[in-house]
Design a protein around this motif. Structure first.
Motif, short mmCIF file in Angstrom:
data_model
loop_
_atom_site.label_atom_id
_atom_site.label_comp_id
_atom_site.label_asym_id
_atom_site.label_seq_id
_atom_site.Cartn_x
_atom_site.Cartn_y
_atom_site.Cartn_z
N GLU A 111 0.72 -1.04 0.07
CA GLU A 111 0.12 -0.03 0.17
C GLU A 111 0.94 1.29 -0.14
OE1 GLU A 111 -3.80 1.31 -0.64
OE2 GLU A 111 -3.42 -0.72 0.07
N THR A 113 1.43 5.28 0.65
CA THR A 113 0.84 6.32 1.32
C THR A 113 1.75 7.38 1.52
OG1 THR A 113 1.36 5.68 3.71
CG2 THR A 113 -0.99 4.94 2.65
N GLU A 115 4.78 10.20 0.54
CA GLU A 115 6.09 10.40 -0.17
C GLU A 115 6.91 9.11 0.26
OE1 GLU A 115 8.12 13.93 -0.05
OE2 GLU A 115 6.28 15.00 0.04
N TYR A 116 7.68 8.76 -0.72
CA TYR A 116 8.63 7.74 -0.49
C TYR A 116 10.00 7.69 -1.42
CZ TYR A 116 6.66 5.13 -4.23
OH TYR A 116 6.12 4.74 -5.25
N LYS B 33 10.99 12.66 5.67
CA LYS B 33 9.92 11.49 5.30
C LYS B 33 10.07 10.43 6.52
CE LYS B 33 11.52 11.50 1.05
NZ LYS B 33 11.91 10.94 -0.52
N VAL B 75 11.96 3.47 1.03
CA VAL B 75 11.78 3.79 2.41
C VAL B 75 10.88 5.25 2.30
CG1 VAL B 75 13.76 2.89 3.36
CG2 VAL B 75 13.97 5.08 2.03
N PRO B 76 10.56 5.47 3.28
CA PRO B 76 9.94 4.51 4.54
C PRO B 76 9.08 3.45 4.41
CG PRO B 76 8.86 6.79 4.75
CD PRO B 76 9.98 6.81 3.45
N LYS B 88 2.62 -4.37 3.68
CA LYS B 88 3.60 -3.57 3.90
C LYS B 88 2.97 -2.19 3.42
CE LYS B 88 7.39 -6.06 2.04
NZ LYS B 88 7.92 -6.75 1.04
N ILE B 89 3.52 -1.21 3.91
CA ILE B 89 2.70 0.27 3.56
C ILE B 89 4.32 1.11 3.19
CG2 ILE B 89 1.61 2.23 4.11
CD1 ILE B 89 0.14 0.24 6.17
N ILE B 90 4.22 1.77 1.86
CA ILE B 90 5.11 2.25 1.61
C ILE B 90 4.78 3.84 1.61
CG2 ILE B 90 6.64 2.97 -0.40
CD1 ILE B 90 6.50 0.04 -1.20
N GLY B 91 5.78 4.74 2.24
CA GLY B 91 5.51 6.08 2.22
C GLY B 91 5.54 6.64 3.61
N ASP B 92 5.35 7.98 3.49
CA ASP B 92 5.33 8.56 4.89
C ASP B 92 4.24 8.58 5.66
OD1 ASP B 92 3.70 10.46 3.80
OD2 ASP B 92 5.21 12.02 3.55
N LEU B 93 3.46 7.77 5.23
CA LEU B 93 1.84 7.51 5.97
C LEU B 93 1.09 8.59 6.35
CD1 LEU B 93 3.80 4.94 8.66
CD2 LEU B 93 2.80 4.50 6.45
N SER B 94 1.27 9.66 5.25
CA SER B 94 0.72 10.93 5.72
C SER B 94 -0.82 10.57 5.22
CB SER B 94 1.04 11.86 4.76
OG SER B 94 1.34 11.59 3.52
N ASP B 95 -1.36 9.55 4.47
CA ASP B 95 -2.63 9.45 3.96
C ASP B 95 -3.49 8.24 5.16
OD1 ASP B 95 -5.02 8.86 3.03
OD2 ASP B 95 -4.47 8.86 1.04
N ARG B 98 -5.40 5.42 4.05
CA ARG B 98 -4.99 4.52 3.17
C ARG B 98 -3.90 3.55 4.20
NH1 ARG B 98 -3.56 5.21 -2.75
NH2 ARG B 98 -4.01 3.19 -2.76
N VAL B 99 -3.52 4.23 5.12
CA VAL B 99 -2.73 3.51 5.99
C VAL B 99 -3.63 2.54 6.77
CG1 VAL B 99 -1.26 3.43 8.22
CG2 VAL B 99 -0.87 5.38 6.57
N GLY B 102 -4.05 -0.11 4.38
CA GLY B 102 -3.22 -1.14 4.41
C GLY B 102 -2.78 -2.14 5.63
#
Lengths: 576, 122
Positions: A111, A113, A115-116, B33, B75-76, B88-95, B98-99, B102
């Motif tokens: 999933e 969410t 920036e990365y 991030k 990352v992250p 797995k959740i990719i990203g800065d978890l700002s949403d 969606r987290v 996920g």
């Protein structure tokens, strides 16, 4: 001048040899050192294998450890896949010459969410490179990222950064990519990896497959631009840049027998040149295989090895058939001087055939090679490819000083002085076998269409298959045309009858002369006898007459004496 | 945030679910991030998991060899080790939404809201 050239050489692009057979020749040294190379092609064309061989050869031959970042296959799968090529990945991993990392990207598990970035990949790659001191890196295939992650803008930016990073690392990298519609790769990786692009291709034509490799781009270096056929077999990848052989091979002036004594006579009395290429062409059943077998036996008798590629008949069939004309091939097979290599032309693609033939030649190292017949390689419309293959084969044989005897079947419709393959210009000696149809018979005729570098007979000879092999006969050429077979024997008996007749005539004349001479001698004898008789009679008369005259004179004297007269002088008596 | 720290909070017994949550956050250095991701994660966990969770932060710059184990390439990345299946959740978890999807918490949170909202007002 020389110095500057060397200086230029030294600043010129350094290359990293791949160790893949033939590729280093095409690229004049290998892949650009310290730069990424894009290897692209459609599914199943051998990208992964190419990349893996690059690493394995690097580790084994050039002492350059490698990292394989696999996006599609696991380590176990890779190891199994390349084990069939004789590469032991686990051993290399244990020796720290190879590091394989499997990057598993499963979209359903992920999933996104916010920036990365792909720093994680960089870190893994860096860790892998550092742990074995890698000089070579393979990313296979990085495009999987695009199917796993949706943000393609970010991916592109990250990939650009990755390739830059690889260059900074100074590793020679191979990036693989699936072929796109109009671009080299689906995701346009060539935009980022632009130093060297190698395109692999796997084509099926006429139901047989051919693999090809092309160096589409090589920045800062010359390279062969053709499409080169390549193979994947139990020894790995091999590119066949045989078209680059050139024509500077060594030629021999040694002559070898054709196995048919009278044919040797026709060929300037000595036979073929060693290392030359001989073409025997003819219609069906004109004796091509028989002349090939004669040649094979002659070579074996000299103690030379012969490799016989039988493309249409099985070795046993050839041996049986040849035995019927008194040529025992089996004997030489058992002696180990003759080796049959039987392959169906449809069995695999031309390139595979070529490679198989090269390997067979290499393994057996024969002095002569027979290919019977060459035109069975033409299946459908692949004439051009078949011709190229023959050129490469002939070149290869010439390069190795191997005498090549090729047979070619010409169809009745097409011109006899033309091979289907159009290889005639490559041939040094061309024997043409043809049927001569006269007097309700079909007979075989042979003539030498050409033979480079030697005087050769321009006659057509009759070609006989006898119990003891191939024999050449004189062809009757007279006012009635070329006669063969029974017509020839008829003509021959006619001639011998004529000869006999004239011989008798001479004898008769001689006898007659003798008789005449005897008759003449007899007559001479008769005349002589008559003459002798006449002579004797004449002498008798003369004697008598003389005696009578003497008597007369004596009588007259007596008479005078009686008369007491003076003796008359002689003159007066004689005049009386 | 310290690199590679374990933040364990097990104050209250799990009410809605019986299992323990083990979360792993992979980062590469203290980038904005990374910091955002940790903050967001912490907030979500506090909000939804009632403290029955464990967050392990792994800095790949310090422990690069750990990236392979959880198949980290971006990352992250947040990995839910427990409960299985791994997610797995990719990203800065700002949403946040969606987290929650996920982590498979979205349905749960809605149902929690539906059942517990009348009683609890937090």
């Amino acid at each position: 001048m020389k110095e500057t050239k060397e200086q230029i050489q030294s600043i010129a692009l350094e290359k990293s040899p791949t160790g893949i057979k033939g590729l280093d020749e095409i690229t004049f040294g290998g892949l650009p050192k310290g730069r990424p190379t894009l290897v692209c092609g459609n599914a199943g064309c051998g990208k992964t294998l190419f990349a893996m061989e690059f690493l394995v050869r690097g580790a084994l031959q050039y002492n350059e450890p490698g990292v394989f970042l696999a996006f599609e296959e696991t380590i176990e799968e890779l190891a199994t896949n390349v084990a069939s090529l004789g590469f032991d990945l686990n051993e290399l991993i244990a020796q720290k010459k190879l590091f394989i990392d499997h990057v598993h990207i499963e979209r359903s598990e992920i999933e996104v969410t916010g920036e990365y970035d792909l720093e994680g990949l960089f870190i893994r790659l860096n860790y892998a490179i550092e742990s074995v001191g890698a000089k070579r890196v393979v990313l296979d295939t990085i495009e999987s990222l695009f199917s796993g992650l949706s943000n393609s803008n970010l991916l592109r930016a990250e990939l650009r950064r990755l390739f830059r990073w690889l260059k900074d690392k100074g590793v020679t990298a191979i990036i693989t990519g699936e072929s796109g519609d109009k671009t080299f790769t689906r995701q346009g990786l060539e935009e980022y990896v632009s130093d060297c692009v190698i395109v692999l291709d796997h084509r099926i034509s006429e139901q047989s497959s051919t693999r090809r490799l092309r160096v589409a781009k090589y920045r800062g270096s010359i390279h062969g631009t053709n499409e080169f056929p390549f193979l994947i077999d139990e020894t790995g990848f091999s590119v066949l840049p045989i078209t680059s052989l050139g024509l500077d091979y060594h030629v021999s002036s040694e002559r070898i027998s054709s196995g048919i004594p009278r044919l040797d006579t026709m060929l300037g009395g000595k036979g073929y040149f060693r290392g030359s290429s001989i073409l025997v062409s003819g219609t069906a059943g004109s004796g091509k295989s028989s002349s090939a077998a004669s040649f094979a036996v002659a070579a074996c008798e000299r103690g030379e090895k012969v490799l016989y590629f039988a493309l249409e008949e099985s070795p046993n069939q050839i041996m049986r058939n040849m035995l019927s004309i008194g040529i025992d091939l089996e004997f030489w097979v058992k002696k180990g001087l003759l080796l049959f290599h039987s392959i169906r032309p449809t069995f695999c693609g031309l390139e595979m055939h070529l490679a198989n033939m090269f390997r067979a030649v290499k393994d057996f190292s024969p002095k002569s090679v027979i290919l019977d017949p060459i035109n069975s390689f033409i299946i459908g419309t692949n004439e051009m490819e078949a011709k190229l293959m023959m050129i490469r084969l002939i070149d290869y044989l010439k390069l190795h000083q191997i005498t090549g005897l090729l047979t070619s079947l010409t169809s009745l419709q097409s011109a006899t002085e033309q091979t289907d393959l159009g290889v005639s210009s490559l041939i040094d000696t061309w024997l043409l076998l043809r049927d001569i149809e006269i007097g309700g018979e079909r007979n075989r005729g042979l003539y030498i269409l050409k033979s480079r570098g030697m005087k050769h007979s321009n006659q057509i000879r009759e070609f006989l298959l006898t119990d003891h092999g191939v024999e050449l006969m004189d062809v009757y050429v007279g006012p009635e045309g070329v006669l063969t077979g029974n017509a020839r024997s008829a003509q021959e008996s006619k001639e011998s009858a004529l000869k006999l007749y004239s011989k008798l005539e001479v004898q008769r004349k001689q006898l007659e002369m003798e008789r005449k001479r005897k008759a003449m001698l007899a007559q001479i004898e008769l005349i002589k006898l008559e003459f002798e008789k006449d002579e004797a009679e004449a002498l008798k008369i003369i004697d008598t007459e003389q005696a009578r005259a003497l008597r007369l004179a004596e009588d007259r004297e007596e008479m005078g004496r009686n008369r007491q007269a003076d003796a008359p002088n002689k003159e007066s008596i004689e005049t009386q | 945030m310290n690199s590679n720290t374990k933040t364990s909070e097990k104050n209250l017994p799990v009410k809605s679910t019986g299992d323990e949550w083990v979360l792993r956050l992979y980062v590469a250095g203290q980038t904005p991030k990374s910091i955002n991701a940790f903050k967001n994660l912490k907030a979500i966990c506090e909000d939804k998991l009632n403290g029955t969770y464990e967050i392990e932060v792994i800095d790949l710059l310090v422990n690069p060899q750990l990236a392979g184990d959880d198949q980290i390439f971006a990352v992250p990345t947040l990995v839910r080790k427990l409960p299985i299946p791994v997610r797995k959740i990719i990203g800065d978890l700002s949403d946040t939404e969606r987290v929650l999807v996920g982590l498979d918490l979205f349905q749960r949170s809605i149902s929690n809201e539906l059942t517990s909202n009348p009683n609890e007002t937090i």
